[in-house]
Write a protein that holds these residues in place. Sequence first.
Motif, short mmCIF file in Angstrom:
data_model
loop_
_atom_site.label_atom_id
_atom_site.label_comp_id
_atom_site.label_asym_id
_atom_site.label_seq_id
_atom_site.Cartn_x
_atom_site.Cartn_y
_atom_site.Cartn_z
N THR A 9 0.85 -1.19 0.00
CA THR A 9 0.00 0.00 0.00
C THR A 9 0.88 1.24 0.00
N THR B 168 0.47 5.15 0.43
CA THR B 168 -0.49 6.15 0.88
C THR B 168 0.12 7.54 0.72
N VAL C 225 -1.67 -1.05 -4.05
CA VAL C 225 -2.77 -0.10 -3.93
C VAL C 225 -2.14 1.27 -3.69
N ASP D 231 -3.14 4.74 -2.57
CA ASP D 231 -4.24 5.45 -1.92
C ASP D 231 -4.00 6.96 -2.02
N TYR E 199 -10.80 2.54 -0.38
CA TYR E 199 -9.66 1.66 -0.15
C TYR E 199 -10.12 0.20 -0.10
N GLN F 132 -8.63 -2.79 -2.27
CA GLN F 132 -7.95 -3.92 -1.60
C GLN F 132 -8.55 -5.25 -2.07
N THR G 208 -7.32 -5.94 -5.58
CA THR G 208 -5.89 -6.23 -5.61
C THR G 208 -5.61 -7.64 -5.10
#
Length: 132
Positions: free
Chosen positions: A18, A20, A51, A53, A118, A122, A125
């Motif tokens: 992730t 962010t 991911v 974000d 998110y 998720q 993914t």
Amino acid sequence: MKTNPYAVVDQTAFPLITVTFTGERGTNASFKSYLKELDDCYFAQQKLAIVFDATNAVVPKISHQILQAQWLKENITLMEDYCLGTAYVIPNKTMRWVLKMILLLQKQPVPFEIFSTYKDAQVWTWSQIQNN
């Protein structure tokens, strides 16, 4: 003087990574640091999915958008070999436009989707990871 990070790259749930975006305006140093951390995700040369974000992201400078596109171009083979998919969490229309501009400069070499939450990103993914 230490600047706050442009993005935080979390590999604790590997192979799901992730990234962010913190909401900080990117400096040249913080943006390059973020790109270096993206490089580091591929160090183990194992399959992964990411991911991004961008819920709190601010619009990056044009020079940083170009750097991001260059990073994609320089890492096409690496991404094709190891990245199973990329999900973008972008609830805001302006940031979706920015992503489209980056992807016009350099096409995304792996499957990707754009989500508003998110959780949805998720789920998608993890499905990319499990189906490969």
